[in-house]
Scaffold this active site. Structure first.
Site, PDB file in Angstrom:
ATOM      1  N   ASN A   8      -5.978   6.976   8.387  1.00 50.29           N
ATOM      2  CA  ASN A   8      -6.161   7.383   6.990  1.00 50.29           C
ATOM      3  C   ASN A   8      -7.514   8.079   6.884  1.00 50.29           C
ATOM      4  O   ASN A   8      -8.546   7.506   7.243  1.00 50.29           O
ATOM      5  CB  ASN A   8      -6.170   6.166   6.057  1.00 50.29           C
ATOM      6  CG  ASN A   8      -4.793   5.545   5.917  1.00 50.29           C
ATOM      7  OD1 ASN A   8      -3.808   6.056   6.456  1.00 50.29           O
ATOM      8  ND2 ASN A   8      -4.724   4.444   5.199  1.00 50.29           N
ATOM      9  N   TYR A  55      -9.938  10.845   4.420  1.00 50.98           N
ATOM     10  CA  TYR A  55     -10.094  11.592   3.171  1.00 50.98           C
ATOM     11  C   TYR A  55     -11.368  12.429   3.117  1.00 50.98           C
ATOM     12  O   TYR A  55     -11.385  13.478   2.489  1.00 50.98           O
ATOM     13  CB  TYR A  55     -10.145  10.629   1.970  1.00 50.98           C
ATOM     14  CG  TYR A  55      -8.848   9.904   1.682  1.00 50.98           C
ATOM     15  CD1 TYR A  55      -8.476   8.764   2.394  1.00 50.98           C
ATOM     16  CD2 TYR A  55      -7.989  10.351   0.680  1.00 50.98           C
ATOM     17  CE1 TYR A  55      -7.293   8.089   2.115  1.00 50.98           C
ATOM     18  CE2 TYR A  55      -6.804   9.680   0.393  1.00 50.98           C
ATOM     19  CZ  TYR A  55      -6.459   8.556   1.120  1.00 50.98           C
ATOM     20  OH  TYR A  55      -5.291   7.898   0.847  1.00 50.98           O
ATOM     21  N   GLU A  91      -2.400   8.745   5.928  1.00 57.97           N
ATOM     22  CA  GLU A  91      -2.843   9.079   4.565  1.00 57.97           C
ATOM     23  C   GLU A  91      -3.879  10.177   4.616  1.00 57.97           C
ATOM     24  O   GLU A  91      -4.754  10.174   5.474  1.00 57.97           O
ATOM     25  CB  GLU A  91      -3.507   7.887   3.852  1.00 57.97           C
ATOM     26  CG  GLU A  91      -2.566   6.825   3.364  1.00 57.97           C
ATOM     27  CD  GLU A  91      -3.306   5.675   2.669  1.00 57.97           C
ATOM     28  OE1 GLU A  91      -4.368   5.904   2.052  1.00 57.97           O
ATOM     29  OE2 GLU A  91      -2.804   4.548   2.762  1.00 57.97           O
ATOM     30  N   HIS A 138      -0.212  -4.057   3.008  1.00 56.75           N
ATOM     31  CA  HIS A 138      -1.115  -3.107   2.352  1.00 56.75           C
ATOM     32  C   HIS A 138      -1.817  -3.861   1.204  1.00 56.75           C
ATOM     33  O   HIS A 138      -1.611  -3.566   0.034  1.00 56.75           O
ATOM     34  CB  HIS A 138      -0.337  -1.889   1.854  1.00 56.75           C
ATOM     35  CG  HIS A 138      -1.192  -0.686   1.549  1.00 56.75           C
ATOM     36  ND1 HIS A 138      -0.940   0.564   2.082  1.00 56.75           N
ATOM     37  CD2 HIS A 138      -2.279  -0.528   0.768  1.00 56.75           C
ATOM     38  CE1 HIS A 138      -1.836   1.431   1.624  1.00 56.75           C
ATOM     39  NE2 HIS A 138      -2.661   0.794   0.813  1.00 56.75           N
ATOM     40  N   ARG A 157       6.556   6.712   4.017  1.00 54.49           N
ATOM     41  CA  ARG A 157       5.728   5.557   4.375  1.00 54.49           C
ATOM     42  C   ARG A 157       5.531   4.686   3.139  1.00 54.49           C
ATOM     43  O   ARG A 157       4.931   5.113   2.163  1.00 54.49           O
ATOM     44  CB  ARG A 157       4.371   6.022   4.920  1.00 54.49           C
ATOM     45  CG  ARG A 157       3.433   4.847   5.180  1.00 54.49           C
ATOM     46  CD  ARG A 157       2.083   5.226   5.795  1.00 54.49           C
ATOM     47  NE  ARG A 157       1.323   3.995   5.952  1.00 54.49           N
ATOM     48  CZ  ARG A 157       0.145   3.746   5.382  1.00 54.49           C
ATOM     49  NH1 ARG A 157      -0.474   4.649   4.664  1.00 54.49           N
ATOM     50  NH2 ARG A 157      -0.444   2.577   5.547  1.00 54.49           N
ATOM     51  N   ASN A 165      -2.583  -1.972   6.960  1.00 53.87           N
ATOM     52  CA  ASN A 165      -3.213  -0.784   6.421  1.00 53.87           C
ATOM     53  C   ASN A 165      -4.699  -1.057   6.232  1.00 53.87           C
ATOM     54  O   ASN A 165      -5.089  -1.879   5.413  1.00 53.87           O
ATOM     55  CB  ASN A 165      -2.617  -0.404   5.057  1.00 53.87           C
ATOM     56  CG  ASN A 165      -3.294   0.835   4.482  1.00 53.87           C
ATOM     57  OD1 ASN A 165      -3.097   1.934   4.982  1.00 53.87           O
ATOM     58  ND2 ASN A 165      -4.125   0.677   3.461  1.00 53.87           N
ATOM     59  N   GLU A 166      -5.528  -0.372   7.017  1.00 52.21           N
ATOM     60  CA  GLU A 166      -6.977  -0.385   6.830  1.00 52.21           C
ATOM     61  C   GLU A 166      -7.619  -1.765   6.865  1.00 52.21           C
ATOM     62  O   GLU A 166      -8.148  -2.256   5.859  1.00 52.21           O
ATOM     63  CB  GLU A 166      -7.335   0.304   5.511  1.00 52.21           C
ATOM     64  CG  GLU A 166      -6.839   1.731   5.429  1.00 52.21           C
ATOM     65  CD  GLU A 166      -7.227   2.409   4.116  1.00 52.21           C
ATOM     66  OE1 GLU A 166      -7.678   1.714   3.197  1.00 52.21           O
ATOM     67  OE2 GLU A 166      -7.083   3.629   4.025  1.00 52.21           O
ATOM     68  N   ASP A 200       1.222  -4.736 -13.012  1.00 49.45           N
ATOM     69  CA  ASP A 200       2.404  -5.482 -13.476  1.00 49.45           C
ATOM     70  C   ASP A 200       3.634  -4.581 -13.537  1.00 49.45           C
ATOM     71  O   ASP A 200       4.730  -4.998 -13.187  1.00 49.45           O
ATOM     72  CB  ASP A 200       2.175  -6.066 -14.881  1.00 49.45           C
ATOM     73  CG  ASP A 200       1.205  -7.246 -14.859  1.00 49.45           C
ATOM     74  OD1 ASP A 200       0.708  -7.598 -13.772  1.00 49.45           O
ATOM     75  OD2 ASP A 200       0.934  -7.794 -15.946  1.00 49.45           O
TER      76      ASP A 200
HETATM   77  C1  PNW Z   1      -6.838   4.323   0.817  1.00 52.20           C
HETATM   78  N1  PNW Z   1     -12.649   6.257   3.062  1.00 52.20           N
HETATM   79  O1  PNW Z   1      -8.042   3.690   1.199  1.00 52.20           O
HETATM   80  C2  PNW Z   1      -5.793   3.257   0.524  1.00 52.20           C
HETATM   81  O2  PNW Z   1      -5.027   2.977   1.679  1.00 52.20           O
HETATM   82  C3  PNW Z   1      -4.861   3.572  -0.622  1.00 52.20           C
HETATM   83  O3  PNW Z   1      -4.161   2.424  -1.027  1.00 52.20           O
HETATM   84  C4  PNW Z   1      -5.649   4.165  -1.766  1.00 52.20           C
HETATM   85  O4  PNW Z   1      -4.882   4.377  -2.928  1.00 52.20           O
HETATM   86  C5  PNW Z   1      -6.268   5.456  -1.264  1.00 52.20           C
HETATM   87  O5  PNW Z   1      -7.155   5.162  -0.219  1.00 52.20           O
HETATM   88  C6  PNW Z   1      -7.071   6.209  -2.316  1.00 52.20           C
HETATM   89  O6  PNW Z   1      -8.215   5.486  -2.669  1.00 52.20           O
HETATM   90  C7  PNW Z   1      -9.168   4.396   1.637  1.00 52.20           C
HETATM   91  O7  PNW Z   1     -13.370   5.702   3.885  1.00 52.20           O
HETATM   92  C8  PNW Z   1      -9.990   3.796   2.568  1.00 52.20           C
HETATM   93  O8  PNW Z   1     -13.005   7.369   2.647  1.00 52.20           O
HETATM   94  C9  PNW Z   1     -11.125   4.398   3.052  1.00 52.20           C
HETATM   95  C10 PNW Z   1     -11.477   5.639   2.591  1.00 52.20           C
HETATM   96  C11 PNW Z   1     -10.688   6.256   1.665  1.00 52.20           C
HETATM   97  C12 PNW Z   1      -9.551   5.637   1.179  1.00 52.20           C
END
Ligand code: PNW
Length: 475
Positions: free
Chosen positions: A313, A315, A383, A129, A84, A173-174, A59
């Protein structure tokens, strides 16, 4: 924690661009201000606080809706080349449809875009997103194929209103997270659980929506606006548990094909391995036809080649091996269709998120995998980042994360000649981390959510990131 001393031998090419990333629902707040309509995250956080770890909502989030000036000031201090951010569909079209445009929403993004350009920061805009207008959910959300054209109407308005100044567009996005978690496993709004079915229907619509939005740009806008349109896909690096085992290599290949390939194959290649597997699985399960819908020839033509770059993206990574049979994999499901056991090494450093374990080499390996499989596309890392639960300003572990992942990007550029042209850190500031609420923090700026004004403070990682951008190297 000790800081590793990494002195990379390579530098970032002069054309390489750096930025930070955010998403509308995660930072804007003002959920019912400025003429905005309700979206699926408003609805879910209000009606099902039990689904959010701390019972919180977006919110107010970071109140970025009211802080355009301040935030662009921080981005200027940081020295990014681009920012972005995503546009909230419900802020532009309160009921999701193009019959009613909310001028206040248009004004807000115009102000943001104009201030960015005045500060010589390129706006890099995500159209979607995850914050779908609630009225579009009421008609089924993404599994409803009619959403493709409704999305294209929205995209058209964005090109028309902002395309004279925004030239870098990301449609989605994703899609993997939107479809798998939204419609199959309840990890994200609208939290449906039609595993093995809902996700595939969702993806079918999304790919058509993306393809049509891309074609619309080239038909009506490109000549004048000269921009580019891409899509952001998320993937872990998948590796065989045992490199000598053909079974593990096959499991790894299936994981890639069903995660990244699900969306990348129709756009960037001609591979269609999912078709035969899901067809066979569906038959075994007694379905009269495949749970994976198929595209018409016309749709294939629209989707194939519909991206000027691949947004990535990334991680974390995973090892793959075969399922032993004792795992509890429901059927039908996307997991059963993949038919692979995926796990992370206990040796990898952990973070504030259960799924995020640090394995920097995975990024380089993934970039090389994409280069080889998809014919060397332009890749923009949209990302990459690290979470903690404390929000400490002395965020050494986040600094180590950025240093070590960026070093792998340098190796991919210089030793593997991967065409990677941009890198965005997730995230500009701590924000609403979806079902984790405010319990996990990814920001390089700290946000005090206890304070009604949501003040921002740079963490150590912000200073280090600034230095990397300035010196073009990692020290
Ligand atoms: C991202 N993985 O999603 C999102 O785009 C963001 O909005 C979010 O805040 C960020 O991650 C952190 O969680 C992800 O497969 C999608 O490892 C997939 C993965 C990681 C993050």
């Amino acid at each position: 924690t000790l800081l590793f001393c990494v002195k990379a031998q390579y530098e970032f090419p002069t054309e390489f661009e750096f930025g930070v990333a955010t998403a509308s629902y995660q930072i804007e707040g003002a959920w019912n201000d400025g003429g905005k309509g309700e979206n699926i995250w408003d609805r879910m956080t209000h009606q099902r606080p039990d689904l959010i770890d701390d019972g919180s909502t977006g919110d107010h989030a970071c109140l970025s809706y009211y802080k355009t000036d301040e935030d662009v000031g921080l981005l200027t201090d940081l020295g990014v080349d681009f920012y972005r951010f995503s546009i909230s569909w419900s802020r532009i079209l309160p009921n999701g449809h193009a019959n009613q445009i909310n001028q206040e929403g248009i004004d807000y993004y115009n102000e943001l875009i104009n201030r960015l350009i005045a500060a010589r920061i390129t706006p890099f805009v995500t159209m979607f997103h995850w914050d779908l207008p609630q009225p579009l959910q009421e008609i089924g959300g993404w599994p409803n194929p009619f959403l493709a054209d409704i999305f294209v109407d929205y995209a058209n308005i964005l090109y028309k209103e902002f395309g004279d100044r925004v030239t870098d567009w990301i449609t989605f996005n994703e899609p993997l997270v939107i479809c798998e978690q939204g419609y199959s496993t309840a990890g994200k709004a609208p939290a449906y659980t039609q595993d093995g079915i809902g996700g595939y229907l969702c993806a079918h619509t999304l790919l058509i929506a993306h393809g049509k939005a891309y074609r619309l740009y080239y038909r009506d806008y490109f000549e004048e606006q000269k921009g580019r349109v891409g899509i952001t896909l998320d993937s872990r690096m998948y590796m065989p548990a045992d490199e000598e085992s053909q079974e593990d290599l096959d499991a790894t290949e299936r994981a890639f094909q069903f995660v990244l390939g699900w969306y990348a194959n129709p756009i960037f290649s001609k591979e269609e391995i999912m078709k035969s597997r899901i067809e066979a699985q569906s038959q075994e399960e007694g379905f009269l036809s495949s749970r994976l819908p198929s595209f018409t020839d016309e749709e294939i033509q629209i989707i194939r080649g519909s991206a000027d770059f691949l947004g990535l993206n990334h991680y974390t990574s995973e090892y793959c091996t075969t399922l032993t049979g004792s795992e509890d994999v429901p059927r039908p499901s996307h997991s059963a269709d993949i038919d692979a056991f995926r796990y992370q090494s206990p040796d990898w450093e952990s973070s504030g998120s259960v799924w995020l374990k640090v394995y920097p080499e995975g990024l380089r390996k993934l970039l090389v995998w994409i280069k080889q499989r998809y014919n060397n596309p332009e890749i923009m890392i949209t990302e990459n980042g690290f979470s903690d639960r404390t929000g400490t300003l002395a965020d050494c572990r986040r600094v180590n994360y950025f240093n070590s992942y960026l070093e792998q990007v340098l190796l991919a550029i210089h030793e593997d000649e991967v065409n990677v042209t941009r890198y965005a850190a997730w995230s500009f500031m701590d924000n609403f981390e979806w079902r984790r609420g405010y319990t996990e923090r990814f920001g390089i700026y700290y946000v005090d959510f206890e304070d009604d004004d949501k003040p921002r403070t740079p963490k150590m990682s912000a200073f280090v990131f600034k230095n990397i951008m300035q010196t073009r190297g990692i020290d």
